[in-house]
Design a protein around this motif. Structure first.
Motif, short mmCIF file in Angstrom:
data_model
loop_
_atom_site.label_atom_id
_atom_site.label_comp_id
_atom_site.label_asym_id
_atom_site.label_seq_id
_atom_site.Cartn_x
_atom_site.Cartn_y
_atom_site.Cartn_z
N VAL A 15 -19.47 0.09 20.05
CA VAL A 15 -19.18 -0.23 18.64
C VAL A 15 -19.02 1.07 17.85
CG1 VAL A 15 -20.14 -1.24 16.53
CG2 VAL A 15 -20.31 -2.49 18.69
N LEU A 16 -19.91 2.01 18.08
CA LEU A 16 -19.82 3.29 17.39
C LEU A 16 -18.55 4.04 17.79
CD1 LEU A 16 -21.23 5.29 15.51
CD2 LEU A 16 -22.37 6.24 17.51
N SER A 17 -18.18 3.99 19.04
CA SER A 17 -16.96 4.65 19.51
C SER A 17 -15.73 4.05 18.85
CB SER A 17 -16.84 4.54 21.03
OG SER A 17 -17.90 5.18 21.66
N GLY A 18 -15.65 2.74 18.78
CA GLY A 18 -14.54 2.09 18.10
C GLY A 18 -14.47 2.44 16.63
N ALA A 19 -15.64 2.51 15.99
CA ALA A 19 -15.68 2.87 14.57
C ALA A 19 -15.22 4.31 14.35
CB ALA A 19 -17.09 2.67 14.02
N ILE A 20 -15.60 5.20 15.25
CA ILE A 20 -15.19 6.60 15.13
C ILE A 20 -13.68 6.74 15.29
CG2 ILE A 20 -15.30 8.84 16.32
CD1 ILE A 20 -18.30 8.24 16.77
N VAL A 21 -13.12 6.06 16.27
CA VAL A 21 -11.67 6.12 16.47
C VAL A 21 -10.94 5.57 15.24
CG1 VAL A 21 -9.77 5.17 17.84
CG2 VAL A 21 -11.78 6.08 18.98
N CYS A 22 -11.42 4.49 14.70
CA CYS A 22 -10.80 3.91 13.50
C CYS A 22 -10.92 4.87 12.31
CB CYS A 22 -11.46 2.57 13.17
SG CYS A 22 -10.73 1.73 11.76
N LEU A 23 -12.07 5.49 12.14
CA LEU A 23 -12.28 6.42 11.04
C LEU A 23 -11.37 7.64 11.16
CD1 LEU A 23 -13.94 7.05 8.50
CD2 LEU A 23 -15.59 8.20 9.98
N VAL A 24 -11.22 8.16 12.36
CA VAL A 24 -10.33 9.31 12.57
C VAL A 24 -8.90 8.93 12.21
CG1 VAL A 24 -9.34 10.83 14.33
CG2 VAL A 24 -11.80 10.44 14.27
N TYR A 25 -8.45 7.75 12.62
CA TYR A 25 -7.08 7.35 12.29
C TYR A 25 -6.90 7.15 10.78
CZ TYR A 25 -2.44 5.50 12.72
OH TYR A 25 -1.07 5.34 12.60
N GLN A 26 -7.92 6.63 10.11
CA GLN A 26 -7.84 6.49 8.66
C GLN A 26 -7.75 7.85 7.98
OE1 GLN A 26 -7.39 3.82 6.80
NE2 GLN A 26 -7.37 2.51 8.59
N CYS A 27 -8.45 8.84 8.52
CA CYS A 27 -8.35 10.20 7.99
C CYS A 27 -6.94 10.75 8.17
CB CYS A 27 -9.38 11.12 8.67
SG CYS A 27 -11.07 10.77 8.21
N ILE A 28 -6.33 10.47 9.30
CA ILE A 28 -4.95 10.90 9.53
C ILE A 28 -4.02 10.22 8.53
CG2 ILE A 28 -3.02 10.79 11.16
CD1 ILE A 28 -5.09 11.16 13.41
N ARG A 29 -4.25 8.94 8.28
CA ARG A 29 -3.42 8.22 7.30
C ARG A 29 -3.57 8.80 5.90
NH1 ARG A 29 -4.46 2.18 7.19
NH2 ARG A 29 -2.82 2.32 5.64
N CYS A 30 -4.80 9.15 5.53
CA CYS A 30 -5.02 9.77 4.22
C CYS A 30 -4.33 11.11 4.13
CB CYS A 30 -6.52 9.93 3.95
SG CYS A 30 -7.36 8.39 3.62
N PHE A 31 -4.39 11.90 5.20
CA PHE A 31 -3.72 13.20 5.23
C PHE A 31 -2.21 13.02 5.06
CE2 PHE A 31 -1.77 16.68 7.75
CZ PHE A 31 -2.15 17.74 6.93
N ARG A 32 -1.66 11.98 5.66
CA ARG A 32 -0.22 11.72 5.54
C ARG A 32 0.16 11.35 4.11
NH1 ARG A 32 0.66 8.05 10.91
NH2 ARG A 32 0.43 9.75 12.40
N ARG A 33 -0.73 10.71 3.40
CA ARG A 33 -0.44 10.37 2.00
C ARG A 33 -0.49 11.60 1.11
NH1 ARG A 33 -3.92 4.80 1.33
NH2 ARG A 33 -2.58 3.55 2.68
N ILE A 34 -1.33 12.56 1.46
CA ILE A 34 -1.47 13.76 0.65
C ILE A 34 -0.33 14.73 0.91
CG2 ILE A 34 -2.93 15.80 0.24
CD1 ILE A 34 -5.34 13.97 0.88
N VAL A 35 -0.01 14.94 2.19
CA VAL A 35 1.02 15.90 2.59
C VAL A 35 2.22 15.13 3.16
CG1 VAL A 35 1.55 17.85 4.11
CG2 VAL A 35 -0.75 17.62 3.14
N ALA A 36 3.40 15.40 2.64
CA ALA A 36 4.60 14.73 3.12
C ALA A 36 4.89 15.17 4.56
CB ALA A 36 5.79 15.07 2.23
#
Length: 110
Positions: A15-36
């Motif tokens: 469960v923790l591993s799945g949550a970490i993978v999801c959190l990392v991808y959300q961070c990547i998505r946020c980075f994409r919104r900040i930087v074109a």
């Protein structure tokens, strides 16, 4: 054959591993919104993310159950992703609720 306590620990690690993978991808998505990004950069980021996620999951499976894939590990990973997605979605709505009105107030003053 592991006991129920060991299986519960493996499930919680999953469960923790799945949550970490999801959190990392959300961070990547946020980075994409900040930087074109160009399409090629997005593809490269996704490739690195999925390869990294695969290696991370392989290491987790190897450490928790000696490399054998258990059904409850897969279930735990999916549950971790779902729980983290729900948590991040709720947190995003709460942040928009708190700070959304201040943005409207600032734009109406100008």
């Amino acid at each position: 054959m592991p006991g129920i306590k060991e299986e519960m620990v493996v499930f919680l690690v999953a469960v923790l591993s799945g949550a970490i993978v999801c959190l990392v991808y959300q961070c990547i998505r946020c980075f994409r919104r900040i930087v074109a990004h160009r399409l090629a950069a997005i593809g490269a980021e996704d490739m690195v993310f999925w390869i990294g996620s695969a290696v991370y999951m392989f290491v987790q499976i190897y450490h928790t159950s000696d490399g054998s894939i258990r059904w409850y590990f897969l279930l735990g990973v999916v549950l971790g992703v779902i729980l983290m997605s729900v948590f991040l979605n709720g947190a995003g709505k709460l942040i928009k609720k708190i700070y959304g009105n201040k943005e409207k107030d600032l734009s109406s003053r100008a």
